[in-house]
Design a protein around this motif. Sequence first.
Motif, PDB file in Angstrom:
ATOM      1  N   SER A  27      -9.922   4.679 -18.514  1.00 59.46           N
ATOM      2  CA  SER A  27     -10.266   3.435 -17.839  1.00 59.46           C
ATOM      3  C   SER A  27      -9.343   3.218 -16.653  1.00 59.46           C
ATOM      4  N   ARG A  28      -9.918   2.683 -15.598  1.00 55.71           N
ATOM      5  CA  ARG A  28      -9.157   2.466 -14.371  1.00 55.71           C
ATOM      6  C   ARG A  28      -9.214   0.990 -14.036  1.00 55.71           C
ATOM      7  N   GLU A  29      -8.100   0.331 -14.147  1.00 55.33           N
ATOM      8  CA  GLU A  29      -8.028  -1.075 -13.795  1.00 55.33           C
ATOM      9  C   GLU A  29      -7.046  -1.249 -12.653  1.00 55.33           C
ATOM     10  N   ALA A  30      -7.475  -1.957 -11.621  1.00 58.29           N
ATOM     11  CA  ALA A  30      -6.594  -2.233 -10.499  1.00 58.29           C
ATOM     12  C   ALA A  30      -5.542  -3.244 -10.934  1.00 58.29           C
ATOM     13  N   ARG A  31      -4.345  -3.049 -10.444  1.00 58.11           N
ATOM     14  CA  ARG A  31      -3.234  -3.912 -10.795  1.00 58.11           C
ATOM     15  C   ARG A  31      -2.441  -4.198  -9.529  1.00 58.11           C
ATOM     16  N   THR A  32      -2.138  -5.455  -9.291  1.00 60.92           N
ATOM     17  CA  THR A  32      -1.328  -5.819  -8.131  1.00 60.92           C
ATOM     18  C   THR A  32       0.137  -5.801  -8.545  1.00 60.92           C
ATOM     19  N   THR A  33       0.943  -5.130  -7.733  1.00 63.96           N
ATOM     20  CA  THR A  33       2.363  -4.999  -8.023  1.00 63.96           C
ATOM     21  C   THR A  33       3.140  -4.990  -6.713  1.00 63.96           C
ATOM     22  N   GLN A  34       4.436  -4.930  -6.804  1.00 65.00           N
ATOM     23  CA  GLN A  34       5.286  -4.863  -5.630  1.00 65.00           C
ATOM     24  C   GLN A  34       5.543  -3.403  -5.277  1.00 65.00           C
ATOM     25  N   CYS A  35       5.333  -3.051  -4.000  1.00 68.84           N
ATOM     26  CA  CYS A  35       5.645  -1.720  -3.499  1.00 68.84           C
ATOM     27  C   CYS A  35       6.790  -1.845  -2.507  1.00 68.84           C
ATOM     28  N   VAL A  36       7.784  -1.007  -2.648  1.00 70.01           N
ATOM     29  CA  VAL A  36       8.907  -0.980  -1.721  1.00 70.01           C
ATOM     30  C   VAL A  36       8.751   0.283  -0.886  1.00 70.01           C
ATOM     31  N   GLU A  58      -1.157  -3.837   1.838  1.00 69.96           N
ATOM     32  CA  GLU A  58      -1.562  -5.093   2.481  1.00 69.96           C
ATOM     33  C   GLU A  58      -2.202  -4.871   3.847  1.00 69.96           C
ATOM     34  N   ASP A  59      -1.729  -3.863   4.585  1.00 68.46           N
ATOM     35  CA  ASP A  59      -2.238  -3.619   5.936  1.00 68.46           C
ATOM     36  C   ASP A  59      -3.546  -2.833   5.957  1.00 68.46           C
TER      37      ASP A  59
END
Length: 123
Positions: A27-36, A58-59
Amino acid sequence: MGRSRRLTLAGWISLMITTLPATAEPSREARTTQCVINAVAQACEVLQTPDTLELSLEDGRTIAARRLGRWRSDGKGATAVDSCNVKITLQNDTAYGLLVRSAEQGTTLTWPQLQIGMPELRP
């Protein structure tokens, strides 16, 4: 009678197996997280399977990494670190790099031009 019972049981098991839903991939669920990204933090959306990692920044840029070869493990328990070589597909280019997953430090995708850390994305 015993033979008839085995056939009925075998038929029932066969029926249950053939009616189970087939899953082609995990299963593939999109997850929002912080990317550095090179020390600059931003929100990103991540899709992760055992063999792939897809980032939407974001861009509007997208980055996809696909595992090449085997996972290598180092350490045990909370200090375990898994890493593998990856093929990275960018919008206009392809690169090869390293994907590292750590229970302590999160996930890092690195190639010569860039490093993306995802400290909240843990195995």
